[in-house]
Design a protein around this motif. Structure first.
Motif, short mmCIF file in Angstrom:
data_model
loop_
_atom_site.label_atom_id
_atom_site.label_comp_id
_atom_site.label_asym_id
_atom_site.label_seq_id
_atom_site.Cartn_x
_atom_site.Cartn_y
_atom_site.Cartn_z
N LYS A 36 3.44 8.73 -21.11
CA LYS A 36 2.65 9.81 -21.70
C LYS A 36 1.53 9.27 -22.60
CE LYS A 36 3.05 13.65 -24.92
NZ LYS A 36 3.96 14.42 -25.78
N SER A 37 1.82 8.25 -23.40
CA SER A 37 0.80 7.74 -24.32
C SER A 37 -0.40 7.18 -23.56
CB SER A 37 1.40 6.66 -25.23
OG SER A 37 1.87 5.56 -24.48
N ILE A 38 -0.15 6.48 -22.46
CA ILE A 38 -1.25 5.97 -21.63
C ILE A 38 -2.03 7.12 -21.03
CG2 ILE A 38 -1.79 4.76 -19.47
CD1 ILE A 38 -1.18 2.73 -21.47
N GLN A 39 -1.34 8.15 -20.55
CA GLN A 39 -2.02 9.29 -19.93
C GLN A 39 -2.89 10.04 -20.94
OE1 GLN A 39 -2.05 10.05 -16.62
NE2 GLN A 39 -0.88 8.17 -16.33
N VAL A 40 -2.42 10.17 -22.18
CA VAL A 40 -3.19 10.87 -23.20
C VAL A 40 -4.46 10.09 -23.54
CG1 VAL A 40 -3.23 11.59 -25.62
CG2 VAL A 40 -1.25 12.11 -24.21
N THR A 41 -4.30 8.81 -23.89
CA THR A 41 -5.47 8.02 -24.30
C THR A 41 -6.40 7.74 -23.12
OG1 THR A 41 -4.18 5.98 -24.01
CG2 THR A 41 -4.28 6.90 -26.21
N LEU A 66 -3.98 4.05 -15.76
CA LEU A 66 -3.44 5.37 -15.47
C LEU A 66 -2.60 5.36 -14.19
CD1 LEU A 66 -6.53 7.55 -16.43
CD2 LEU A 66 -4.32 7.55 -17.56
N LYS A 67 -3.04 4.58 -13.21
CA LYS A 67 -2.26 4.46 -11.96
C LYS A 67 -0.96 3.70 -12.19
CE LYS A 67 -5.94 4.59 -8.44
NZ LYS A 67 -6.61 3.79 -7.39
N CYS A 68 -1.07 2.62 -12.96
CA CYS A 68 0.09 1.75 -13.18
C CYS A 68 1.16 2.44 -14.01
CB CYS A 68 -0.37 0.46 -13.87
SG CYS A 68 0.90 -0.80 -14.03
N HIS A 69 0.73 3.30 -14.94
CA HIS A 69 1.70 3.93 -15.86
C HIS A 69 1.58 5.45 -15.79
CE1 HIS A 69 2.77 0.04 -17.52
NE2 HIS A 69 1.50 -0.24 -17.60
N THR A 84 0.83 -1.21 0.00
CA THR A 84 0.00 0.00 0.00
C THR A 84 0.87 1.25 0.00
OG1 THR A 84 -1.72 -1.19 1.23
CG2 THR A 84 -1.87 1.21 1.19
N TYR A 85 1.99 1.20 0.70
CA TYR A 85 2.93 2.32 0.70
C TYR A 85 3.38 2.64 -0.73
CZ TYR A 85 7.39 4.79 1.44
OH TYR A 85 8.42 5.69 1.39
N MET A 86 3.72 1.62 -1.48
CA MET A 86 4.15 1.84 -2.86
C MET A 86 3.02 2.44 -3.70
SD MET A 86 7.30 1.21 -2.98
CE MET A 86 7.41 1.54 -4.74
N GLU A 87 1.81 1.98 -3.47
CA GLU A 87 0.67 2.52 -4.23
C GLU A 87 0.45 3.99 -3.90
OE1 GLU A 87 -4.13 1.77 -4.87
OE2 GLU A 87 -2.94 0.30 -3.77
N LEU A 88 0.56 4.35 -2.63
CA LEU A 88 0.38 5.75 -2.24
C LEU A 88 1.48 6.63 -2.81
CD1 LEU A 88 -0.70 5.35 1.51
CD2 LEU A 88 -2.13 6.13 -0.40
N VAL A 89 2.70 6.13 -2.81
CA VAL A 89 3.82 6.90 -3.36
C VAL A 89 3.56 7.25 -4.83
CG1 VAL A 89 6.23 6.73 -4.09
CG2 VAL A 89 5.59 6.10 -1.77
N HIS A 90 2.96 6.32 -5.56
CA HIS A 90 2.76 6.51 -6.99
C HIS A 90 1.49 7.25 -7.35
CE1 HIS A 90 6.20 4.23 -8.39
NE2 HIS A 90 5.90 3.29 -7.54
N THR A 91 0.48 7.19 -6.48
CA THR A 91 -0.82 7.72 -6.89
C THR A 91 -1.32 8.89 -6.07
OG1 THR A 91 -2.01 6.13 -5.47
CG2 THR A 91 -1.53 5.45 -7.73
N GLN A 96 -8.99 11.62 -8.96
CA GLN A 96 -7.62 11.50 -8.47
C GLN A 96 -6.64 11.15 -9.58
OE1 GLN A 96 -8.57 8.74 -5.28
NE2 GLN A 96 -8.08 10.27 -3.74
N VAL A 97 -7.01 10.23 -10.47
CA VAL A 97 -6.06 9.89 -11.54
C VAL A 97 -5.95 11.01 -12.56
CG1 VAL A 97 -6.30 7.38 -11.30
CG2 VAL A 97 -7.81 8.59 -12.88
N VAL A 98 -7.03 11.76 -12.75
CA VAL A 98 -6.98 12.92 -13.64
C VAL A 98 -6.02 13.97 -13.09
CG1 VAL A 98 -8.32 14.91 -14.44
CG2 VAL A 98 -9.22 12.61 -14.75
N LEU A 99 -6.11 14.23 -11.79
CA LEU A 99 -5.21 15.21 -11.16
C LEU A 99 -3.77 14.71 -11.19
CD1 LEU A 99 -7.35 16.45 -8.13
CD2 LEU A 99 -7.15 17.43 -10.42
#
Length: 744
Positions: A416-421, A409-412, A56-63, A448-451
């Protein structure tokens, strides 16, 4: 009432874990020597809790951008007498050599390292500490782990805490001493992206008991070494590995395979042609197969049944009806069949429960699900196809689609390509058509993923997609849980250096909506972020360009809203030359009615603040306000607002009127004439959060014209909008709202 999509609550375990991680010093830790984080001596944590904490720590760090990583977090798990780790998943460059070294005494069963590009060969030595217990190991995308940092030998000084600060990993300093000798319990191994300089056969030779092997994107010098596991290997992944007849011959000898992946990224990069004979050999020899992926291969026409010979009826998964000849020999339907970027996904009868492809929504969603973690290049294309489905057709599996896009979106976050699509797909998946089916929790995940995307990428397309997606939400209600963060991001977008008009327009619209219906403390907080100055900078830029567009009008509207009953923000407006810009806009754009209404509404807010009224009491400003009393722009709105400004100024009495021209009596006469000219049944484009500023003008005898204006305002409101007074008293919501189109 039926539950909405994604409405399942978080488990108590998850909530408690997140709380502890956000409050380590208040729950399980204390500040030790040199501010080092230390575990309390009276705490013992079993593996179920420790694994959850680390993952969960790793997930919070990334998201979660508000989550602060702890430099010595992994040191909390250095002693197996108080903490037990068994299954750990770490990803991206946040993971350092010292983190793995901190947990080297743990008896890990599973260790998954994905895209950990900061790891060097120091971590290989840490891996050897787990050799007696490790059952599953993933080193996908961790190619630098096979190289030394700064040319240091593998047996480096373990006590050097500053070693991570040394020179970056050198591609030339290949580590040659490491092998899997002693990893006797290892069964599942993922070496995806293994560097070409590392010989896979030599590296894998000590492993006698592998049941699952992933060699994605690995160039193999030979293939016969795979047969050493022919009696054991149940899963083999050779994604983007160049196929040859030799490799196919070797693969079909692995008779116990249940999962085989020989797919490629694209047909354009494939030189190998998938023939009917090869597919038949795979089906006939690998009789235990339940999962097969042949995506991205060129398929010869002789693989499929001619359309006129296909079995009649609805699409079937029965092998005997298969539209793909070789699969007619299957004893049972496959559980999974990867046909993405092949012609085979378009046939009628496919003998598999789950198929990836591009023929329909189900195949596309299956592709996103199957390829997101390790194949973002394929997930990106599949999400783009989902975007087209949501935009042009209709998405029938809304919850699944949203969850898969959010996960991608969380995983990548850094792709940039994942974020755009992904952000583009979210715009269509959250619009009005689908909104009623979505839960509060699911929509918050989208926000949250949009931000996250807005924070990570300043690129125009990502920013525009993210801003447009936010427009699908009720503002400010649905964004209030991230109120400070979203305002900071929008203000950053509106920095003067940014010239993209479409993003400016959307961002100003969002800023306006965010400050329109919130309490004063929210407005004050946003004002301190630089909101007022940012809007005035935009106005200044438009004036320089001599353009009055939506950005100009929205900016004044936003200032109108943020200054409502907020004296500090009114003061900021005056301090930042707001009155000069007001005069310049009046002179430059004399016929822009909407602009005039927004500007006068803002000045009405300033005039409500007694301490600021002296700054309005100048011959120049009073003359302007007086002249605007005769304005017929936007119905009576401009005249009404100008009269409101003057009413508050008159309320301070004749003793403050120190100027000779214009005379106070003359201005009051013009105010009387203006009020008499208004139609009391006029419908107004204005809302009041409270009547206090108007009521304040009634119990006095200093300025009867101010009383008259206040009385007219109240009568107009209660007669034209009969329900309005009660709504105004019961609600702290609407402030002044300008409903304007976002995009023409």
């Amino acid at each position: 009432m039926a539950a909405k999509a994604g409405d399942n609550p978080e488990s108590l375990m998850t909530l408690a874990t997140v709380y502890c991680l956000r409050n380590l010093r208040r729950t399980m830790c204390y500040q030790g020597f040199r501010n080092k984080l230390c575990l309390r001596s009276d705490i013992f944590l079993p593996s179920e809790i420790c694994d959850k904490l680390v993952n969960t720590y790793m997930e919070l760090v990334h998201t979660d951008s508000n989550f602060e990583p702890e430099e010595s977090f992994f040191q909390l798990f250095s002693d197996p007498r108080s903490t037990r780790l068994t299954r750990v998943q770490l990803r991206e460059e946040f993971v350092r050599d010292r983190d793995l070294e901190a947990i080297k005494k743990q008896d890990l069963i599973e260790l998954h390292l994905t895209y950990c590009n900061s790891l060097s060969s120091r971590s290989l030595k840490a891996l050897t500490c787990f050799r007696e217990t490790l059952v599953s190991l993933c080193l996908f995308g961790c190619s630098l782990i096979f190289y030394r940092k700064g040319g240091a030998p593998l047996a480096c000084n373990e006590d050097s805490d500053d070693e991570d600060a040394e020179s970056p990993v050198s591609r030339q300093a290949l580590e040659t001493d490491f092998n899997f000798q002693g990893f006797n319990r290892l069964r599942l191994l993922n070496l995806g992206g293994l560097p070409d300089e590392v010989d896979a056969e030599t590296l894998l030779k000590p492993l006698k008991s592998l049941t699952s092997l992933d060699l994605s994107n690995v160039q193999l010098a030979g293939t016969t070494f795979l047969t050493q596991w022919k009696d054991r290997l149940a899963s083999l992944v050779l994604y983007n590995v160049d196929l040859s007849e030799e490799l196919v011959s070797t693969v079909v000898e692995l008779v116990n395979l249940r999962h085989l992946d020989i797919s490629r990224e694209s047909r354009r990069t494939s030189k190998f042609k998938m023939t009917r004979k090869i597919l038949a050999a795979v089906v006939q020899r690998l009789v235990n197969l339940v999962s097969l992926d042949i995506s991205g291969h060129i398929m010869l026409d002789n693989c499929t049944v001619p359309h006129f010979e296909e079995a009649m009826g609805r699409p079937s998964i029965e092998p005997c009806k298969s539209s793909i000849y070789p699969f007619q020999e299957l004893k049972r339907p496959l559980q999974f069949l990867g046909l993405y970027d092949t012609t085979l996904c378009n046939v009628t009868h496919i003998p598999a429960c789950k198929v990836t492809g591009s023929k329909n929504e189900d195949q596309v969603l299956n592709a996103i699900e199957a390829y997101t973690e390790f194949r973002p290049e394929l997930a990106h294309r599949a999400i783009n196809q989902l975007f087209d489905i949501a935009r042009i057709q209709h998405c029938s599996q809304l919850l699944r689609a949203l969850q898969l896009v959010i996960a991608a979106l969380k995983c990548h976050k850094y792709d940039k390509s994942i974020q755009v699509t992904g952000s583009a797909a979210l715009f269509y998946l959250t619009n009005t058509e689908y909104r009623s089916d979505q839960s509060v929790r699911l929509r918050r995940e989208v926000i949250q993923v949009v931000l996250n995307g807005m924070e990570q990428y300043q690129e125009v397309t990502v920013q525009r997609n993210c801003c447009l997606t936010l427009c699908n939400f009720s503002i400010p209600e649905e964004l209030e849980f991230q109120y400070t963060r979203v305002n900071q991001l929008l203000l950053k977008i509106l920095e003067p250096a940014r010239q993209d008009e479409s993003i400016q327009r959307i961002a100003v619209h969002l800023c306006n909506a965010l400050v329109c219906q919130v309490d004063n403390h929210h407005k004050e907080a946003v004002g301190k972020m630089g909101f007022v100055k940012t809007m005035l900078n935009l106005i200044q830029k438009k004036l320089q360009d001599r353009i009055c567009d939506q950005v100009m009008e929205f900016s004044w509207s936003a200032l109108w809203n943020i200054t409502d009953e907020t004296p500090d923000n009114c003061q900021m407006f005056l301090n930042c030359r707001g009155m000069n810009l007001f005069l310049e806009c009046l002179q430059e754009f004399p016929d822009k009615q909407e602009l005039h209404r927004n500007m006068l509404g803002l000045l009405g807010n300033v005039a409500e603040v007694k301490a600021l009224r002296p700054q309005l009491l100048t011959p120049q400003f009073i003359t302007v306000f007086s002249n605007l009393l005769d304005s017929k722009a936007d119905g009576i709105e401009v005249s009404y607002n100008a009269c409101g400004v003057l009413s508050h100024i008159m309320f301070d009495g004749p003793e403050v009127w120190s100027m000779e021209e214009p005379r106070r009596d003359a201005v009051m006469d013009k105010m009387w004439d203006a009020i008499q000219s208004w139609d009391v049944s006029s419908r107004r484009n204005i809302n009041y959060r409270s009547f206090e500023p108007i009521l304040r003008l009634l119990p006095q005898s200093i300025a009867p014209v101010s009383q008259h204006w206040a009385t007219w305002a109240l009568y107009n409101l209660v007669s034209v909008y009969r329900e309005y007074p009660l709504r105004c008293l019961l609600s702290s919501s609407p402030s002044r709202v300008s409903k304007q189109c976002l995009i023409h």
